[in-house]
Design an enzyme around this catalytic site. Structure first.
Site, PDB file in Angstrom:
ATOM      1  N   LYS A 112       0.793  -1.086  -0.200  1.00 57.03           N
ATOM      2  CA  LYS A 112      -0.082  -0.112   0.182  1.00 57.03           C
ATOM      3  C   LYS A 112       0.937   1.286  -0.079  1.00 57.03           C
ATOM      4  CE  LYS A 112      -4.438  -1.492   1.317  1.00 57.03           C
ATOM      5  NZ  LYS A 112      -5.645  -1.673   2.042  1.00 57.03           N
ATOM      6  N   LYS A 192      -4.502 -10.072  -9.201  1.00 55.19           N
ATOM      7  CA  LYS A 192      -5.905 -10.292  -8.516  1.00 55.19           C
ATOM      8  C   LYS A 192      -6.780  -9.521  -8.918  1.00 55.19           C
ATOM      9  CE  LYS A 192      -7.284 -10.856  -4.013  1.00 55.19           C
ATOM     10  NZ  LYS A 192      -7.207 -10.772  -2.461  1.00 55.19           N
ATOM     11  N   LYS A 195     -10.772  -3.573  -7.218  1.00 56.33           N
ATOM     12  CA  LYS A 195     -11.400  -2.413  -7.784  1.00 56.33           C
ATOM     13  C   LYS A 195     -10.382  -1.493  -8.344  1.00 56.33           C
ATOM     14  CE  LYS A 195     -14.808   1.242  -7.340  1.00 56.33           C
ATOM     15  NZ  LYS A 195     -14.028   2.272  -6.886  1.00 56.33           N
TER      16      LYS A 195
END
Ligand code: SF4
Length: 326
Positions: A112, A192, A195
């Site tokens: 992240k 993967k 969104k």
């Protein structure tokens, strides 16, 4: 007494077929066997930039979608994380027993940091502590997780051990339920389905939207012409067939691909048809819930009451154990 399970999903704006086949479908199967608590984890979703106006809608959308796909409020509990403030209270207490080095080691934090280089907030680092609080607040016995969450659950167990050894036995160490979770790749065929990578098909997407996305989805890159034989086992479209198509159709596609007897467009058309058959009942049920907002609010309120009662008992015990009761 059935063992208790807790699991949550972020109101990220869309629940896609990867979320469904990778996690939620498995939750539905667990409802009869366990006492299940499912949560829309809205506080987990605010570590990125977002529109507050849209966010309100997204929380309810996530709850509705869960109900539509089988999270039956008559047989399990569904609630919204921020409505039970003990989640964040316990998070603060856990902050005080968690070494920063443990948080910096988490793989998801490293990922992240790269994805949100312009917004590395403390929430990205302490996210696993909030997740541990979600789980331990309900003295959860087991957590259904995908492989990418196994590290977070190990962190939760370690946190429970650390708290218990310092303040006395309080939290059980929850087991990992890997179940039949499947890792679903995105339409780009690489990462993967997610969104943020915009490589998904949403559960509520209509027939035309599904086809428009499948039409341009990546296939076996070696199959440049229809006359080139392909390898279905490296093609994500074939993986999706295994989730949506009948055994006969899967065999037809496998053989047709290997022998160049079927083209990628025809293969995708079969998948599109089957996806549409599988997803259209969800869309219909969702329309009913869209017209029955009060029902959804009632479900969430019942869930909140149930969870608040447990959370309040746990926090009473925790406050006593850490010495803030006088
Ligand atoms: S025929 Fe189907 S399985 Fe084979 S490469 Fe094309 S899309 Fe993939």
């Amino acid at each position: 007494m059935r063992e208790r399970i807790f699991s949550g999903i972020q109101p990220s704006g869309v629940i896609h077929i990867g979320n469904y086949h990778g996690a939620i479908k498995n939750w539905v199967k667990l409802i009869d066997e366990y006492e299940c608590i499912f949560c829309v984890v809205d506080y987990h979703a605010i570590t990125v930039q977002y529109s507050t106006e849209e966010f309100r809608g997204r929380i309810l959308e996530a709850a509705k979608t869960l109900i539509v796909v089988g999270i039956d409020p008559e047989r399990c509990t569904l609630f919204v994380q921020s409505r039970v403030p003990e989640h964040t209270e316990l998070t603060w207490i856990f902050n005080a027993v968690t070494p920063v080095s443990d948080l910096k080691r988490m793989t998801q934090y490293k990922d992240k940091r790269q994805q949100s280089a312009d917004n590395i907030n403390t929430g990205l680092l302490t996210y696993p502590i909030l997740m541990a609080s979600d789980i331990l607040l309900y003295k959860t016995n087991a957590v259904p997780v995908g492989e990418d969450q196994v590290q977070h659950l190990e962190f939760t167990r370690e946190l429970a051990r650390r708290f218990n050894s310092r303040f006395g036995s309080t939290f059980p160490e929850p087991k990992t339920l890997l179940g039949e979770t499947v890792r679903i790749k995105g339409l780009d065929g690489n990462a993967k389905m997610s969104k943020s990578l915009n490589n998904y098909i949403a559960l509520m997407e209509g027939k035309d939207e599904i086809w428009n996305k499948l039409r341009v989805a990546v296939t076996d890159p070696a199959r440049k012409r229809k006359t080139d034989p392909g390898n279905p086992f490296i093609c994500n479209i074939f993986s999706l067939h295994k989730l949506f198509s009948s055994d006969d159709e899967i065999n037809t596609v496998e053989n047709g691909c290997k022998t160049a007897g079927i083209g990628c467009i025809e293969c995708k058309q079969i998948l599109s048809k089957n996806m549409n058959i599988a997803l259209s009942p969800f869309r219909e049920k969702k329309k009913e819930l869209d017209n029955n907002r009060d029902y959804v609010l009632d479900v969430l309120e019942e869930g909140r009451k149930f969870c608040s009662a447990i959370a309040s008992e746990t926090m009473k015990e925790v406050r006593e154990k850490i010495g803030v009761i006088y």
